[in-house]
Design a protein around this motif. Structure first.
Motif, PDB file in Angstrom:
ATOM      1  N   LYS A 221       0.817  -1.212   0.000  1.00 56.23           N
ATOM      2  CA  LYS A 221       0.000   0.000   0.000  1.00 56.23           C
ATOM      3  C   LYS A 221       0.852   1.264   0.000  1.00 56.23           C
ATOM      4  CE  LYS A 221      -3.806   2.171   2.486  1.00 56.23           C
ATOM      5  NZ  LYS A 221      -4.728   2.057   3.623  1.00 56.23           N
ATOM      6  N   TYR A 222       2.024   1.242   0.657  1.00 58.20           N
ATOM      7  CA  TYR A 222       2.884   2.422   0.786  1.00 58.20           C
ATOM      8  C   TYR A 222       4.240   2.236   0.114  1.00 58.20           C
ATOM      9  CZ  TYR A 222      -0.553   3.482   4.360  1.00 58.20           C
ATOM     10  OH  TYR A 222      -1.712   3.731   5.019  1.00 58.20           O
ATOM     11  N   LYS A 223       4.344   1.269  -0.754  1.00 59.29           N
ATOM     12  CA  LYS A 223       5.611   0.921  -1.379  1.00 59.29           C
ATOM     13  C   LYS A 223       6.336   2.137  -1.921  1.00 59.29           C
ATOM     14  CE  LYS A 223       7.436  -2.732  -4.177  1.00 59.29           C
ATOM     15  NZ  LYS A 223       7.132  -3.904  -4.944  1.00 59.29           N
ATOM     16  N   PRO A 224       7.594   2.345  -1.684  1.00 58.30           N
ATOM     17  CA  PRO A 224       8.581   1.440  -1.094  1.00 58.30           C
ATOM     18  C   PRO A 224       8.694   1.537   0.427  1.00 58.30           C
ATOM     19  CG  PRO A 224       9.721   3.360  -1.845  1.00 58.30           C
ATOM     20  CD  PRO A 224       8.246   3.559  -2.172  1.00 58.30           C
ATOM     21  N   PHE A 225       7.753   2.218   1.073  1.00 56.39           N
ATOM     22  CA  PHE A 225       7.809   2.400   2.523  1.00 56.39           C
ATOM     23  C   PHE A 225       6.978   1.345   3.229  1.00 56.39           C
ATOM     24  CE2 PHE A 225       7.987   6.492   0.316  1.00 56.39           C
ATOM     25  CZ  PHE A 225       9.294   6.829   0.598  1.00 56.39           C
ATOM     26  N   CYS A 226       7.202   1.212   4.537  1.00 57.37           N
ATOM     27  CA  CYS A 226       6.480   0.201   5.311  1.00 57.37           C
ATOM     28  C   CYS A 226       5.183   0.738   5.890  1.00 57.37           C
ATOM     29  CB  CYS A 226       7.366  -0.332   6.434  1.00 57.37           C
ATOM     30  SG  CYS A 226       7.757   0.893   7.701  1.00 57.37           S
ATOM     31  N   SER A 227       5.055   2.052   5.976  1.00 61.74           N
ATOM     32  CA  SER A 227       3.863   2.636   6.600  1.00 61.74           C
ATOM     33  C   SER A 227       3.650   4.059   6.096  1.00 61.74           C
ATOM     34  CB  SER A 227       4.027   2.657   8.114  1.00 61.74           C
ATOM     35  OG  SER A 227       5.086   3.530   8.466  1.00 61.74           O
ATOM     36  N   LYS A 228       2.487   4.614   6.437  1.00 59.31           N
ATOM     37  CA  LYS A 228       2.197   6.005   6.096  1.00 59.31           C
ATOM     38  C   LYS A 228       3.163   6.930   6.818  1.00 59.31           C
ATOM     39  CE  LYS A 228      -1.488   9.430   5.933  1.00 59.31           C
ATOM     40  NZ  LYS A 228      -0.625  10.312   5.230  1.00 59.31           N
ATOM     41  N   ARG A 229       3.544   6.589   8.042  1.00 59.77           N
ATOM     42  CA  ARG A 229       4.477   7.407   8.809  1.00 59.77           C
ATOM     43  C   ARG A 229       5.801   7.549   8.062  1.00 59.77           C
ATOM     44  NH1 ARG A 229       8.919   6.571  11.035  1.00 59.77           N
ATOM     45  NH2 ARG A 229       9.745   7.939  12.610  1.00 59.77           N
ATOM     46  N   CYS A 230       6.365   6.458   7.580  1.00 62.12           N
ATOM     47  CA  CYS A 230       7.640   6.521   6.859  1.00 62.12           C
ATOM     48  C   CYS A 230       7.487   7.277   5.534  1.00 62.12           C
ATOM     49  CB  CYS A 230       8.201   5.121   6.638  1.00 62.12           C
ATOM     50  SG  CYS A 230       8.898   4.390   8.141  1.00 62.12           S
ATOM     51  N   ALA A 231       6.358   7.125   4.871  1.00 66.43           N
ATOM     52  CA  ALA A 231       6.110   7.878   3.638  1.00 66.43           C
ATOM     53  C   ALA A 231       6.045   9.373   3.940  1.00 66.43           C
ATOM     54  CB  ALA A 231       4.815   7.402   2.980  1.00 66.43           C
ATOM     55  N   ASP A 232       5.411   9.741   5.060  1.00 69.33           N
ATOM     56  CA  ASP A 232       5.321  11.153   5.444  1.00 69.33           C
ATOM     57  C   ASP A 232       6.680  11.714   5.852  1.00 69.33           C
ATOM     58  OD1 ASP A 232       2.627  11.202   4.895  1.00 69.33           O
ATOM     59  OD2 ASP A 232       2.004  10.955   6.996  1.00 69.33           O
ATOM     60  N   VAL A 233       7.509  10.909   6.499  1.00 69.77           N
ATOM     61  CA  VAL A 233       8.864  11.348   6.861  1.00 69.77           C
ATOM     62  C   VAL A 233       9.649  11.665   5.588  1.00 69.77           C
ATOM     63  CG1 VAL A 233      11.072  10.568   7.819  1.00 69.77           C
ATOM     64  CG2 VAL A 233       8.952  10.170   9.083  1.00 69.77           C
ATOM     65  N   ASP A 234       9.548  10.816   4.586  1.00 70.63           N
ATOM     66  CA  ASP A 234      10.234  11.049   3.322  1.00 70.63           C
ATOM     67  C   ASP A 234       9.721  12.315   2.645  1.00 70.63           C
ATOM     68  OD1 ASP A 234      12.023   9.949   1.112  1.00 70.63           O
ATOM     69  OD2 ASP A 234      10.121  10.186   0.051  1.00 70.63           O
ATOM     70  N   LEU A 235       8.413  12.528   2.644  1.00 66.18           N
ATOM     71  CA  LEU A 235       7.830  13.720   2.037  1.00 66.18           C
ATOM     72  C   LEU A 235       8.318  14.981   2.752  1.00 66.18           C
ATOM     73  CD1 LEU A 235       5.889  14.873  -0.062  1.00 66.18           C
ATOM     74  CD2 LEU A 235       4.059  14.596   1.624  1.00 66.18           C
ATOM     75  N   GLN A 236       8.385  14.935   4.074  1.00 68.27           N
ATOM     76  CA  GLN A 236       8.873  16.085   4.838  1.00 68.27           C
ATOM     77  C   GLN A 236      10.330  16.391   4.491  1.00 68.27           C
ATOM     78  OE1 GLN A 236       7.297  18.249   6.612  1.00 68.27           O
ATOM     79  NE2 GLN A 236       9.087  19.363   7.276  1.00 68.27           N
ATOM     80  N   ARG A 237      11.130  15.361   4.288  1.00 65.43           N
ATOM     81  CA  ARG A 237      12.534  15.578   3.897  1.00 65.43           C
ATOM     82  C   ARG A 237      12.625  16.290   2.551  1.00 65.43           C
ATOM     83  NH1 ARG A 237      15.316   9.840   5.701  1.00 65.43           N
ATOM     84  NH2 ARG A 237      15.024  10.155   7.948  1.00 65.43           N
ATOM     85  N   TRP A 238      11.710  15.967   1.621  1.00 65.98           N
ATOM     86  CA  TRP A 238      11.678  16.678   0.343  1.00 65.98           C
ATOM     87  C   TRP A 238      11.289  18.132   0.545  1.00 65.98           C
ATOM     88  CZ3 TRP A 238      13.656  15.386  -4.147  1.00 65.98           C
ATOM     89  CH2 TRP A 238      13.865  14.045  -4.440  1.00 65.98           C
ATOM     90  N   PHE A 239      10.276  18.372   1.401  1.00 68.66           N
ATOM     91  CA  PHE A 239       9.786  19.742   1.640  1.00 68.66           C
ATOM     92  C   PHE A 239      10.854  20.653   2.220  1.00 68.66           C
ATOM     93  CE2 PHE A 239       5.094  18.331   2.106  1.00 68.66           C
ATOM     94  CZ  PHE A 239       4.897  18.476   0.753  1.00 68.66           C
ATOM     95  N   VAL A 240      11.676  20.160   3.142  1.00 64.74           N
ATOM     96  CA  VAL A 240      12.673  21.011   3.792  1.00 64.74           C
ATOM     97  C   VAL A 240      13.983  21.064   3.024  1.00 64.74           C
ATOM     98  CG1 VAL A 240      11.667  20.719   6.078  1.00 64.74           C
ATOM     99  CG2 VAL A 240      13.510  19.210   5.354  1.00 64.74           C
ATOM    100  N   GLY A 241      14.099  20.309   1.933  1.00 66.84           N
ATOM    101  CA  GLY A 241      15.291  20.371   1.101  1.00 66.84           C
ATOM    102  C   GLY A 241      16.408  19.443   1.521  1.00 66.84           C
TER     103      GLY A 241
END
Length: 54
Positions: free
Chosen positions: A15-35
């Motif tokens: 469901k969240y591939k390549p991540f294990c959960s929504k939390r990890c997907a959101d952590v990755d998205l936040q890393r993109w947002f802050v550069g």
């Protein structure tokens, strides 16, 4: 099965591939947002090639 690139512990969930959960997907998205994933460019203080030829 591949592990999550954020926590590196849990296997990736379809469901969240390549991540294990929504939390990890959101952590990755936040890393993109802050550069965090930005590729460093040349220093602004260094003269460019155009400046040297003029």
């Amino acid at each position: 099965m591949a592990t999550c690139p954020i926590c590196r512990r849990a296997p990736a969930d379809a469901k969240y591939k390549p991540f294990c959960s929504k939390r990890c997907a959101d952590v990755d998205l936040q890393r993109w947002f802050v550069g965090s994933y930005a590729i460093p460019g040349p220093d602004d203080d260094a003269p460019s090639r155009d400046d040297e030829e003029a």
